[in-house]
Write an enzyme that holds these catalytic residues in place. Structure first.
Site, PDB file in Angstrom:
ATOM      1  N   ASN A 260       0.839  -1.199   0.000  1.00  0.00           N
ATOM      2  CA  ASN A 260       0.000   0.000   0.000  1.00  0.00           C
ATOM      3  C   ASN A 260       0.878   1.254   0.000  1.00  0.00           C
ATOM      4  OD1 ASN A 260      -2.323   1.534   0.073  1.00  0.00           O
ATOM      5  ND2 ASN A 260      -3.167   0.512   1.865  1.00  0.00           N
ATOM      6  N   PHE A 261       0.230   2.387  -0.168  1.00  0.00           N
ATOM      7  CA  PHE A 261       0.867   3.704  -0.066  1.00  0.00           C
ATOM      8  C   PHE A 261       2.025   3.891  -1.039  1.00  0.00           C
ATOM      9  CE2 PHE A 261      -0.962   2.820   4.199  1.00  0.00           C
ATOM     10  CZ  PHE A 261      -1.977   3.765   4.138  1.00  0.00           C
ATOM     11  N   LEU A 262       1.893   3.330  -2.233  1.00  0.00           N
ATOM     12  CA  LEU A 262       2.856   3.630  -3.292  1.00  0.00           C
ATOM     13  C   LEU A 262       2.638   5.084  -3.707  1.00  0.00           C
ATOM     14  CD1 LEU A 262       4.826   3.064  -5.664  1.00  0.00           C
ATOM     15  CD2 LEU A 262       2.888   2.072  -6.899  1.00  0.00           C
ATOM     16  N   THR A 296      -4.383  -3.245  -3.932  1.00  0.00           N
ATOM     17  CA  THR A 296      -5.555  -2.730  -4.654  1.00  0.00           C
ATOM     18  C   THR A 296      -5.153  -1.440  -5.341  1.00  0.00           C
ATOM     19  OG1 THR A 296      -6.239  -1.605  -2.625  1.00  0.00           O
ATOM     20  CG2 THR A 296      -7.368  -3.668  -3.147  1.00  0.00           C
ATOM     21  N   LEU A 538      -6.958  -0.641   3.333  1.00  0.00           N
ATOM     22  CA  LEU A 538      -7.027   0.751   3.795  1.00  0.00           C
ATOM     23  C   LEU A 538      -6.698   1.718   2.664  1.00  0.00           C
ATOM     24  CD1 LEU A 538      -5.155   0.271   7.168  1.00  0.00           C
ATOM     25  CD2 LEU A 538      -7.618   0.279   6.775  1.00  0.00           C
TER      26      LEU A 538
HETATM   27  S1  MYA Z   1      -2.373   2.020  -5.029  1.00  0.00           S
HETATM   28  C1  MYA Z   1      -2.079   3.744  -4.829  1.00  0.00           C
HETATM   29  C2  MYA Z   1      -1.144   4.246  -5.869  1.00  0.00           C
HETATM   30  N1  MYA Z   1      -0.726   5.598  -5.604  1.00  0.00           N
HETATM   31  C3  MYA Z   1      -1.277   6.674  -6.169  1.00  0.00           C
HETATM   32  O1  MYA Z   1      -2.169   6.603  -6.996  1.00  0.00           O
HETATM   33  C4  MYA Z   1      -0.727   8.014  -5.690  1.00  0.00           C
HETATM   34  C5  MYA Z   1      -0.617   9.034  -6.780  1.00  0.00           C
HETATM   35  N2  MYA Z   1       0.148   8.503  -7.905  1.00  0.00           N
HETATM   36  C6  MYA Z   1       1.480   8.256  -7.868  1.00  0.00           C
HETATM   37  O2  MYA Z   1       2.165   8.459  -6.885  1.00  0.00           O
HETATM   38  C7  MYA Z   1       2.082   7.687  -9.147  1.00  0.00           C
HETATM   39  O3  MYA Z   1       1.253   8.014 -10.239  1.00  0.00           O
HETATM   40  C8  MYA Z   1       2.283   6.151  -9.082  1.00  0.00           C
HETATM   41  C9  MYA Z   1       2.798   5.664 -10.442  1.00  0.00           C
HETATM   42  C10 MYA Z   1       3.306   5.823  -8.015  1.00  0.00           C
HETATM   43  C11 MYA Z   1       0.999   5.419  -8.805  1.00  0.00           C
HETATM   44  N3  MYA Z   1       0.027   0.183  -8.957  1.00  0.00           N
HETATM   45  O4  MYA Z   1       6.784   5.487 -12.426  1.00  0.00           O
HETATM   46  P1  MYA Z   1       5.866   5.382 -13.556  1.00  0.00           P
HETATM   47  C12 MYA Z   1       2.400   1.244 -13.345  1.00  0.00           C
HETATM   48  C13 MYA Z   1       0.892  -0.560  -9.664  1.00  0.00           C
HETATM   49  O5  MYA Z   1       6.353   5.984 -14.819  1.00  0.00           O
HETATM   50  P2  MYA Z   1       4.056   7.126 -12.178  1.00  0.00           P
HETATM   51  C14 MYA Z   1      -1.126   1.290  -4.089  1.00  0.00           C
HETATM   52  O6  MYA Z   1      -0.474   1.904  -3.315  1.00  0.00           O
HETATM   53  C15 MYA Z   1       1.963   1.597 -14.740  1.00  0.00           C
HETATM   54  O7  MYA Z   1       0.967   0.712 -15.205  1.00  0.00           O
HETATM   55  N4  MYA Z   1       1.446  -0.142 -10.816  1.00  0.00           N
HETATM   56  O8  MYA Z   1       4.416   5.943 -13.200  1.00  0.00           O
HETATM   57  C16 MYA Z   1      -0.876  -0.183  -4.347  1.00  0.00           C
HETATM   58  C17 MYA Z   1       3.275   1.469 -15.474  1.00  0.00           C
HETATM   59  O9  MYA Z   1       3.567   0.108 -15.687  1.00  0.00           O
HETATM   60  P3  MYA Z   1       3.296  -0.547 -17.128  1.00  0.00           P
HETATM   61  C18 MYA Z   1       1.121   1.079 -11.245  1.00  0.00           C
HETATM   62  O10 MYA Z   1       2.734   7.642 -12.551  1.00  0.00           O
HETATM   63  C19 MYA Z   1       0.428  -0.319  -5.094  1.00  0.00           C
HETATM   64  C20 MYA Z   1       4.287   1.992 -14.470  1.00  0.00           C
HETATM   65  O11 MYA Z   1       3.657   1.872 -13.180  1.00  0.00           O
HETATM   66  C21 MYA Z   1       0.224   1.903 -10.564  1.00  0.00           C
HETATM   67  O12 MYA Z   1       5.162   8.101 -12.063  1.00  0.00           O
HETATM   68  C22 MYA Z   1       0.691  -1.733  -5.559  1.00  0.00           C
HETATM   69  C23 MYA Z   1       4.621   3.438 -14.733  1.00  0.00           C
HETATM   70  O13 MYA Z   1       5.555   3.834 -13.800  1.00  0.00           O
HETATM   71  C24 MYA Z   1      -0.318   1.405  -9.375  1.00  0.00           C
HETATM   72  N5  MYA Z   1      -1.186   2.116  -8.639  1.00  0.00           N
HETATM   73  O14 MYA Z   1       3.924   6.370 -10.778  1.00  0.00           O
HETATM   74  C25 MYA Z   1       1.992  -1.831  -6.286  1.00  0.00           C
HETATM   75  N6  MYA Z   1       0.092   3.053 -11.234  1.00  0.00           N
HETATM   76  O15 MYA Z   1       4.327   0.032 -18.040  1.00  0.00           O
HETATM   77  C26 MYA Z   1       2.218  -3.225  -6.828  1.00  0.00           C
HETATM   78  C27 MYA Z   1       0.860   2.948 -12.319  1.00  0.00           C
HETATM   79  O16 MYA Z   1       3.432  -2.017 -16.956  1.00  0.00           O
HETATM   80  C28 MYA Z   1       2.685  -4.162  -5.750  1.00  0.00           C
HETATM   81  N7  MYA Z   1       1.476   1.760 -12.332  1.00  0.00           N
HETATM   82  O17 MYA Z   1       1.912  -0.152 -17.518  1.00  0.00           O
HETATM   83  C29 MYA Z   1       3.032  -5.511  -6.338  1.00  0.00           C
HETATM   84  C30 MYA Z   1       3.478  -6.513  -5.248  1.00  0.00           C
HETATM   85  C31 MYA Z   1       4.908  -6.238  -4.787  1.00  0.00           C
HETATM   86  C32 MYA Z   1       5.326  -7.128  -3.606  1.00  0.00           C
HETATM   87  C33 MYA Z   1       5.467  -8.563  -3.995  1.00  0.00           C
HETATM   88  C34 MYA Z   1       5.937  -9.453  -2.807  1.00  0.00           C
HETATM   89  C35 MYA Z   1       5.983 -10.844  -3.124  1.00  0.00           C
END
Ligand code: MYA
Length: 538
Positions: A260-262, A296, A538
């Site tokens: 969470n909280f990315l 999520t 959350l």
């Molecule tokens: S969801 C809440 C997400 N946060 C926000 O919405 C806050 C406001 N937005 C931002 O801070 C940025 O726009 C974020 C993207 C950080 C979202 N989940 O760096 P980029 C993909 C996953 O150029 P930015 C939460 O916290 C996108 O499709 N991926 O983009 C759950 C593209 O990939 P692809 C996302 O806009 C997080 C790539 O990122 C999301 O500067 C779960 C682009 O990167 C998103 N919400 O930054 C994370 N949004 O090319 C996954 C965009 O493939 C966890 N992207 O389309 C996975 C499990 C990891 C642990 C595993 C353990 C085993």
């Protein structure tokens, strides 16, 4: 004051302009598919990311219909780019002729699907450059051919022991959330840069005490609180977090991280930093032999295991109207709206009272049985029940969680809980106090009666009506809930209205067929089938 002007420290502008390639390099994945590596496809994929106004859409349509290429004038290209900020950003610096050619080559369907509001073509795996390389379910995989299990089996010895290099000027930091100062840094980052609605009118405002609660659940792992700082100034500019959770997914119990909280600072967006953060938290989870995660998002990624819809119940309609959250319906008046959402002053359920420590075992047992009825649900131990449901905040203004039980003849028969999460109304300089329905359970679900569902519906309506009354008394402006758990049984009757947003559920490295999210194919409440989701994020 604008959001941007609140940023007091410069984030080294020069780093931004040319970070993209470098970040991508750090992000390069050897498992990347041939398709996603090909430069030729880059343009096409990127067009699919963009959103367009109707104007640009119809102009693009026109071009496609007339056979495209030579007819697409530079004026129209400009217009398309103007209406597609992400496309404009991604084609920045490209030869205008090349952009023109690239747009002209697109097929009508590409223009339509790619430019529909909401982003890229959701079904096209190749358009997800990063996610196509990750162990997640794919769009092109039929649901029926999806036995439950991991996507990739991995070994500890293959997990890198150090994190990938970040681009020059940035450094990793493991946040110490026992340090109030560092919690406040996360708070500042989220307050200014976290999730907004589509129209950028509201932004979640997770309080410092909320972050403390959400990220320090029992057995929390310090190394899963990952920050990125500007090396020179130490300013926190990006964050991602995980907490441990045991998840029941149909017949399997998985030791997972809940991600969470990315969040990435607005000035560092679209530079492929998110994949770097995701890979780093994955590595840190893998080092502890955690191979699965739940998360999520409001955006569509490959591939949701479920989709739920947000619902909102006004408690203070006038406030919601004033800040632009609730519209005045065409045939209504303000007075009518206020009266529609009015509530009694006192709760009605006999035996309802705040949860006390002595109730922990009873609440734990009841919730455990209740959640076992869902396809996807957490398996909490007693310490987690205490952490998630019992308020330990001494300052009333920092309180996050409220939990109420119903006690009848010394037995806890029901409970419900809600948490507090404010949103900032960005253009109005005010906040909306929202209560979010959290976990609940009722013995009625185990009555064994052939009319159990009807009885449960009556019981949940009574419980949730009391929850609304209590939340109103606590000065919340709105009560939010998703279409998960058994919520489809009361949302309509309790006057919850559907919101614009959906919440997609994802599992990392675990396949399972789609789980119903409480809504039908028309995005309406599906009371008959309900939801298989028993996990509240959350
Ligand atoms: S969801 C809440 C997400 N946060 C926000 O919405 C806050 C406001 N937005 C931002 O801070 C940025 O726009 C974020 C993207 C950080 C979202 N989940 O760096 P980029 C993909 C996953 O150029 P930015 C939460 O916290 C996108 O499709 N991926 O983009 C759950 C593209 O990939 P692809 C996302 O806009 C997080 C790539 O990122 C999301 O500067 C779960 C682009 O990167 C998103 N919400 O930054 C994370 N949004 O090319 C996954 C965009 O493939 C966890 N992207 O389309 C996975 C499990 C990891 C642990 C595993 C353990 C085993």
């Amino acid at each position: 004051m604008s959001e941007e002007s609140k940023i007091t420290e410069p984030i080294t502008e020069d780093v931004h302009t040319d970070t993209e390639e470098v970040v991508e390099e750090a992000n390069a994945d050897t498992t990347q598919t041939g398709a996603s590596k090909k430069k030729k496809k880059k343009g096409g994929k990127k067009v699919k990311k963009a959103a367009a106004s109707n104007d640009a859409e119809s102009e693009a349509l026109e071009a496609a219909e007339t056979g495209g290429s030579s007819d697409m004038g530079s004026g129209m290209v400009q217009k398309i780019l103007k209406n597609n900020p992400s496309l404009a950003a991604e084609t920045q610096g490209m030869d205008p002729k090349k952009i023109q050619e690239m747009l002209s080559r697109l097929k009508l369907e590409d223009l339509l699907t790619g430019m529909a509001p909401g982003g890229k073509n959701q079904k096209d795996m190749a358009s997800y450059k990063f996610w196509a390389t990750q162990p997640v379910s794919r769009f092109d995989e039929p649901e029926s051919q999806k036995p439950d299990g991991p996507v990739r089996v991995q070994k500890l010895e293959d997990v890198p022991t150090t994190g990938a290099e970040l681009v020059d000027g940035f450094e990793w930091d493991t946040m110490d959330l026992n340090d109030e100062k560092q919690i406040n840094e996360v708070y500042e980052l989220l307050t200014n840069h976290y999730v907004e609605d589509n129209d950028a009118m509201f932004r979640f405002n997770y309080s410092a005490s909320f972050i403390n609660w959400a990220l320090k659940s029992p057995d929390w792992v310090p190394s899963w609180h990952v920050g990125v700082r500007v090396a020179a100034t130490k300013k926190l500019v990006a964050f991602i977090s995980g907490i441990p959770v045991t998840l029941k997914v149909r017949d399997n119990d998985l030791k997972c991280s809940e991600i969470n909280f990315l969040c990435i600072h607005k000035k560092l967006r679209a530079k492929r930093l998110a994949p770097v953060l995701i890979k780093e938290i994955t590595r840190r989870c893998n080092l502890l032999e955690i191979w699965n995660a739940i998360y999520t998002a409001g955006v569509v990624l490959p591939k949701p295991i479920s989709t739920c819809r947000y619902y909102h119940r006004s408690l203070d309609w006038l406030k919601l109207y004033d800040v632009g959250f609730s519209p005045l319906p065409a045939k209504s008046t303000k007075a009518r709206q206020v009266s529609k959402y009015s509530l009694p002053t006192n709760t009605a359920m006999p035996g309802l009272r705040e949860m006390e420590l002595k109730d922990l075992d009873a609440v734990h047992g009841l919730l455990e049985r209740y959640l076992a009825r869902f396809d996807l649900a957490p398996k909490f131990d007693k310490a987690e029940i205490k952490h998630w449901l019992f308020n330990e905040e001494s300052k009333p203004e920092d309180r996050v969680i409220w939990c109420y039980v119903v006690e009848t003849d010394g037995k806890i028969t029901d409970f419900f809980s809600f948490y507090s999460l404010e949103s900032t109304a960005l253009k109005k300089n005010t906040t909306i106090r929202a209560a979010y329905l959290f976990y609940y359970a009722s013995e009625t679900a185990f009555s064994g009666s052939p009319d159990m569902k009807k009885e449960l519906k009556v019981r949940l309506n009574a419980l949730v009506n009391d929850a609304l009354i209590l939340a109103k008394r606590l000065n919340f402006h709105v009560f939010n809930a998703l279409s998960l758990l058994d919520n489809s049984l009361f949302l309509t009757e309790q006057k919850f209205g559907p919101g614009d947003g959906s919440l997609h559920y994802y599992l990392f490295n675990w396949k399972t067929p789609f789980i119903k999210g409480g809504i039908d194919e028309k995005n309406n409440i599906d009371e008959e089938n309900g939801s298989g989701i028993g996990m509240v994020m959350l």
